[in-house]
Design a protein around this motif. Structure first.
Motif, PDB file in Angstrom:
ATOM      1  N   ALA A  33       0.834  -1.203   0.000  1.00 27.05           N
ATOM      2  CA  ALA A  33       0.000   0.000   0.000  1.00 27.05           C
ATOM      3  C   ALA A  33       0.870   1.255   0.000  1.00 27.05           C
ATOM      4  N   ALA A  34       1.982   1.203   0.709  1.00 21.71           N
ATOM      5  CA  ALA A  34       2.872   2.367   0.801  1.00 21.71           C
ATOM      6  C   ALA A  34       3.513   2.719  -0.534  1.00 21.71           C
ATOM      7  N   VAL A  35       3.610   1.740  -1.450  1.00 25.86           N
ATOM      8  CA  VAL A  35       4.207   2.016  -2.761  1.00 25.86           C
ATOM      9  C   VAL A  35       3.170   1.992  -3.879  1.00 25.86           C
ATOM     10  N   GLY A  36       1.892   2.098  -3.515  1.00 23.98           N
ATOM     11  CA  GLY A  36       0.829   2.193  -4.516  1.00 23.98           C
ATOM     12  C   GLY A  36       0.457   0.881  -5.181  1.00 23.98           C
ATOM     13  N   CYS A  37       0.662  -0.221  -4.487  1.00 29.32           N
ATOM     14  CA  CYS A  37       0.358  -1.538  -5.061  1.00 29.32           C
ATOM     15  C   CYS A  37      -0.663  -2.286  -4.212  1.00 29.32           C
ATOM     16  N   GLU A  38      -1.655  -1.556  -3.722  1.00 31.40           N
ATOM     17  CA  GLU A  38      -2.654  -2.177  -2.847  1.00 31.40           C
ATOM     18  C   GLU A  38      -3.638  -3.073  -3.597  1.00 31.40           C
ATOM     19  N   ASP A  39      -3.577  -3.080  -4.931  1.00 28.29           N
ATOM     20  CA  ASP A  39      -4.491  -3.907  -5.712  1.00 28.29           C
ATOM     21  C   ASP A  39      -3.887  -5.263  -6.110  1.00 28.29           C
ATOM     22  N   MET A  40      -2.830  -5.664  -5.413  1.00 33.04           N
ATOM     23  CA  MET A  40      -2.192  -6.954  -5.700  1.00 33.04           C
ATOM     24  C   MET A  40      -3.217  -8.071  -5.476  1.00 33.04           C
ATOM     25  N   PRO A  41      -3.446  -8.931  -6.484  1.00 33.79           N
ATOM     26  CA  PRO A  41      -4.430 -10.007  -6.301  1.00 33.79           C
ATOM     27  C   PRO A  41      -3.914 -11.074  -5.332  1.00 33.79           C
ATOM     28  N   ARG A  42      -4.861 -11.825  -4.803  1.00 35.58           N
ATOM     29  CA  ARG A  42      -4.514 -12.939  -3.912  1.00 35.58           C
ATOM     30  C   ARG A  42      -3.555 -13.874  -4.647  1.00 35.58           C
ATOM     31  N   ASN A  43      -2.503 -14.283  -4.006  1.00 35.31           N
ATOM     32  CA  ASN A  43      -1.432 -15.120  -4.553  1.00 35.31           C
ATOM     33  C   ASN A  43      -0.545 -14.389  -5.558  1.00 35.31           C
ATOM     34  N   GLY A  44      -0.865 -13.140  -5.841  1.00 35.57           N
ATOM     35  CA  GLY A  44      -0.063 -12.382  -6.792  1.00 35.57           C
ATOM     36  C   GLY A  44       1.355 -12.148  -6.315  1.00 35.57           C
ATOM     37  N   LEU A  45       1.520 -11.909  -5.018  1.00 35.82           N
ATOM     38  CA  LEU A  45       2.860 -11.688  -4.487  1.00 35.82           C
ATOM     39  C   LEU A  45       3.739 -12.915  -4.647  1.00 35.82           C
ATOM     40  N   TYR A  46       3.147 -14.084  -4.588  1.00 34.59           N
ATOM     41  CA  TYR A  46       3.923 -15.310  -4.776  1.00 34.59           C
ATOM     42  C   TYR A  46       4.525 -15.327  -6.184  1.00 34.59           C
ATOM     43  N   VAL A  47       3.714 -15.000  -7.172  1.00 33.39           N
ATOM     44  CA  VAL A  47       4.173 -14.988  -8.559  1.00 33.39           C
ATOM     45  C   VAL A  47       5.192 -13.873  -8.768  1.00 33.39           C
TER      46      VAL A  47
END
Length: 154
Positions: A33-47
């Motif tokens: 959220a602090a870098v403007g990426c609060e819309d990351m989908p579920r499991n998206g960070l893993y990818v």
């Protein structure tokens, strides 16, 4: 004299794993959220995290996630639409796609890594490196147990 028994000594391990995971998840969502990426989908960070570590095949990443090919495809579609990754046809095998991180994807991966490293450093500070490595060994063994069960057809 009343002795204090730590909660983690009697709570079942799966419940501890679930709760412990949220420590990382909460920190990573806050960092995103602090870098403007609060819309990351579920499991998206893993990818995104896996792609930031090098030349991994999408099929392997999806398999590690433990989701269907269809769910993996939907996740990739969401990451592309939200500007985290770019998808291109693999020049060596036109039936496959190659994913690369965009600037936004690299920003998300960096925020994730900083949040993860901060938690890891706090763990080492509180428990020492040996205990943290022991915890990693326990978790790795749990992963191996699942793999071995899958290989044995269980």
């Amino acid at each position: 004299m009343i002795q204090h028994v730590p909660y983690w000594s009697y709570v079942v391990l799966p419940a501890l794993l679930r709760r412990a995971r949220t420590t990382y998840g909460d920190a990573m969502r806050k960092a995103l959220a602090a870098v403007g990426c609060e819309d990351m989908p579920r499991n998206g960070l893993y990818v995104v995290g896996a792609l930031s570590h090098g030349d991994l095949k999408l099929g392997d990443i999806i398999a590690q996630l433990g989701v269907s090919k269809q769910a993996g495809g939907q996740l990739v579609d969401a990451l592309v639409l939200r500007g985290y990754v770019e998808r291109a046809v693999d020049p060596e095998d036109r039936r496959r796609f190659v994913l690369t991180l965009t600037d936004r994807g690299r920003r998300a991966a960096a925020a994730q890594a900083i949040a993860r490293d901060a938690i890891d450093e706090e763990l080492i500070e509180r428990l020492g490196e040996d205990k943290v490595m022991h915890a990693r060994e326990v978790l790795g063994t749990l992963i191996d147990l699942r793999r071995e069960g899958a290989d044995a057809g269980q």
